[in-house]
Design a protein around this motif. Structure first.
Motif, PDB file in Angstrom:
ATOM      1  N   GLU A   1      -8.445 -14.267 -25.677  1.00  8.87           N
ATOM      2  CA  GLU A   1      -9.203 -14.827 -26.797  1.00  8.87           C
ATOM      3  C   GLU A   1      -9.610 -16.265 -26.506  1.00  8.87           C
ATOM      4  OE1 GLU A   1      -8.450 -16.124 -31.452  1.00  8.87           O
ATOM      5  OE2 GLU A   1      -7.069 -14.725 -30.487  1.00  8.87           O
ATOM      6  N   VAL A   2      -8.709 -17.025 -25.888  1.00 12.27           N
ATOM      7  CA  VAL A   2      -9.001 -18.428 -25.570  1.00 12.27           C
ATOM      8  C   VAL A   2     -10.231 -18.531 -24.670  1.00 12.27           C
ATOM      9  CG1 VAL A   2      -8.161 -20.460 -24.320  1.00 12.27           C
ATOM     10  CG2 VAL A   2      -6.629 -19.232 -25.873  1.00 12.27           C
TER      11      VAL A   2
ATOM     12  N   GLN B   1       0.726 -21.734 -33.609  1.00 17.93           N
ATOM     13  CA  GLN B   1       0.777 -20.400 -33.029  1.00 17.93           C
ATOM     14  C   GLN B   1      -0.109 -20.331 -31.789  1.00 17.93           C
ATOM     15  OE1 GLN B   1       2.614 -17.851 -34.233  1.00 17.93           O
ATOM     16  NE2 GLN B   1       1.945 -16.413 -32.690  1.00 17.93           N
ATOM     17  N   LYS B   2       0.440 -19.805 -30.708  1.00 12.22           N
ATOM     18  CA  LYS B   2      -0.354 -19.688 -29.493  1.00 12.22           C
ATOM     19  C   LYS B   2      -1.396 -18.592 -29.642  1.00 12.22           C
ATOM     20  CE  LYS B   2       1.903 -21.359 -25.366  1.00 12.22           C
ATOM     21  NZ  LYS B   2       2.270 -20.966 -24.002  1.00 12.22           N
ATOM     22  N   ARG B   3      -2.590 -18.855 -29.104  1.00 12.50           N
ATOM     23  CA  ARG B   3      -3.634 -17.840 -29.129  1.00 12.50           C
ATOM     24  C   ARG B   3      -3.575 -16.989 -27.873  1.00 12.50           C
ATOM     25  NH1 ARG B   3      -9.477 -19.269 -29.903  1.00 12.50           N
ATOM     26  NH2 ARG B   3      -9.122 -21.041 -28.498  1.00 12.50           N
ATOM     27  N   ASP B   4      -3.980 -15.746 -28.024  1.00 14.98           N
ATOM     28  CA  ASP B   4      -4.048 -14.835 -26.884  1.00 14.98           C
ATOM     29  C   ASP B   4      -4.942 -15.446 -25.804  1.00 14.98           C
ATOM     30  OD1 ASP B   4      -3.807 -12.018 -25.673  1.00 14.98           O
ATOM     31  OD2 ASP B   4      -5.964 -12.303 -25.802  1.00 14.98           O
ATOM     32  N   TYR B   5      -4.480 -15.378 -24.544  1.00 12.86           N
ATOM     33  CA  TYR B   5      -5.211 -16.015 -23.454  1.00 12.86           C
ATOM     34  C   TYR B   5      -6.628 -15.448 -23.292  1.00 12.86           C
ATOM     35  CZ  TYR B   5      -0.952 -18.354 -21.867  1.00 12.86           C
ATOM     36  OH  TYR B   5       0.161 -19.158 -21.771  1.00 12.86           O
TER      37      TYR B   5
ATOM     38  N   LYS C   1      -8.038 -28.283 -26.540  1.00  9.02           N
ATOM     39  CA  LYS C   1      -8.759 -27.063 -26.170  1.00  9.02           C
ATOM     40  C   LYS C   1      -8.954 -26.997 -24.661  1.00  9.02           C
ATOM     41  CE  LYS C   1     -11.144 -26.172 -30.525  1.00  9.02           C
ATOM     42  NZ  LYS C   1     -12.439 -25.978 -31.202  1.00  9.02           N
TER      43      LYS C   1
ATOM     44  N   GLU D   1      -5.644 -25.902 -23.354  1.00  8.60           N
ATOM     45  CA  GLU D   1      -5.430 -24.505 -23.720  1.00  8.60           C
ATOM     46  C   GLU D   1      -6.178 -23.571 -22.777  1.00  8.60           C
ATOM     47  OE1 GLU D   1      -5.485 -22.028 -27.903  1.00  8.60           O
ATOM     48  OE2 GLU D   1      -7.301 -23.129 -27.357  1.00  8.60           O
TER      49      GLU D   1
END
Length: 383
Positions: free
Chosen positions: A9-10, A3-7, A47, A50
């Motif tokens: 949040e990243v 699942q992609k994380r909210d940008y 990471k 990402e």
């Protein structure tokens, strides 16, 4: 697939973060997970990628606006795609090296990770004015574009036939030069593009006489650009690989098409809804009857009105508006019909006499409740 994380949040920033805050947050994360600091650590590499993808979107005002509006389901491919999934390490180093103080690389962590530079051609910008009908259905437009194209004489190599490239004597084929300086933190290395070969790692021994060694020349190309249905004024359609050719068989730039809307004499656009103002004659408003409503498709819908239809009444024809861009959203918008009643300015004597007969009739006297109902309908529509 993970699942992609909210940008936001990243990068660990708020949605209202400034450009400087986003840049600082990305730099911190990229330094922490840089491959030179974490050799062989796949988790750190992921990471790192990402964070680069998040920064790629959030530091660009246009991409950030699209992401805030559409999230990960925003327009992709030919229309403002974020493209983070296709990033590799070389892309990241090339795009964001300036974040770390070096001109073209992540100096200070060890040896260079870059190979010879591949040139990318510049982007081109065009404007297209679309009718509401074209926006409703989508359209393909043809443009004759004057731009840099691959040299017809050397076929993009920049060298005369039979001539070979030689390894750059300055960078010895790496495309970069490294500077080592003493700082309060110890010895620091920074990298920059080699000034001799411009990052290519090789130099041309005998340059093409036609293009002067660049590998490109001025030319024209007819480009077909597909505009998706549902676009709006101010949106940008991105066409990858149709911009200026890159030097020495490099990557071609993109064409960015800015959308403008032509004024429509029948409908008013409100996001994906269309507004049509129906001017109703008094007999039909009083007695009821069937009326025809035009649609963006070009046909007409027959709608039955009840007797005593009041000015200010609105009808909503579901799904008869404009489509959402590339299917994002909940289907088509609606066609909203605002009803007003036509009152003639000039009457014949017979018409005046006929109307005078109804002057004292209670049915022709508006009361406070009727007036309030009309006002409330207008208020509800615009609230």
């Amino acid at each position: 697939m993970a699942q992609k994380r909210d940008y936001y949040e990243v990068l660990g920033v708020d949605k209202n973060a400034t450009e400087d805050q986003i840049k600082k947050a990305y730099r911190t994360i990229a330094i922490k997970y840089h491959p030179d600091r974490n050799p062989g650590n796949k988790e750190a590499e992921e990471k790192f990628k990402e964070a680069a993808e998040a920064y790629d979107v959030l530091h660009d005002p246009q991409k950030r606006q699209q992401y805030d509006q559409f999230g990960f389901d925003g327009p992709k491919g030919g229309f403002g795609g974020f493209g983070g999934a296709s990033m590799n390490m070389d892309d990241i180093f090339s795009m964001f090296g300036d974040i770390f103080g070096g001109h073209a690389g992540f100096g200070g962590f060890g040896g260079s990770r870059r190979g010879p530079q591949v040139h990318r051609g510049s982007d081109l910008r065009l404007k297209v004015k679309l009718s509401l009908q074209e926006i409703a259905h989508g359209v393909t437009k043809k443009f004759k574009v004057r731009k840099d194209i691959t040299c017809s004489h050397c076929h993009g190599t920049g060298a005369e036939a039979g001539s070979t490239n030689e390894q750059c004597p300055t960078c010895h084929g790496s495309g970069v030069i490294t500077h080592t300086t003493q700082s309060i933190f110890g010895m620091m290395q920074t990298q920059g593009v080699c000034p001799t070969c411009n990052g290519e790692g090789s130099v041309i021994k005998n340059k093409c006489h036609h293009c002067g060694g660049t590998g490109v020349e001025k030319g024209e190309e007819v480009v077909e650009i597909k505009i998706p249905a549902g676009v709006a004024e101010g949106m940008i359609v991105n066409v990858p690989g149709k911009g200026n050719a890159g030097h020495h068989k490099g990557i071609s730039g993109d064409i960015q098409v800015f959308v403008e809307e032509e004024e429509n004499t029948t409908f008013i656009r409100d996001d994906n809804n269309l507004i049509y103002n129906l001017l109703l004659d008094f007999p039909t408003a009083a007695l009821g009857g069937e009326v025809e409503i035009p649609t963006i498709e070009g046909n007409k819908l027959k709608v039955k009105l009840e007797a005593g239809t009041q000015p200010g009444k609105t009808l909503r024809l579901r799904g008869k508006g404009l489509p959402a861009v590339q299917g994002y959203g909940r289907g088509n918008g609606d066609l909203v019909v605002n009803i007003s009643v036509y009152i003639p300015k000039y009457l014949s004597r017979e018409e005046k006499e006929a109307i005078e007969k109804f002057r004292d009739s209670d049915n022709f006297k508006g009361d406070a409740a009727t007036k309030q109902s009309i006002f409330q309908r207008f208020k509800n529509y615009f609230s």
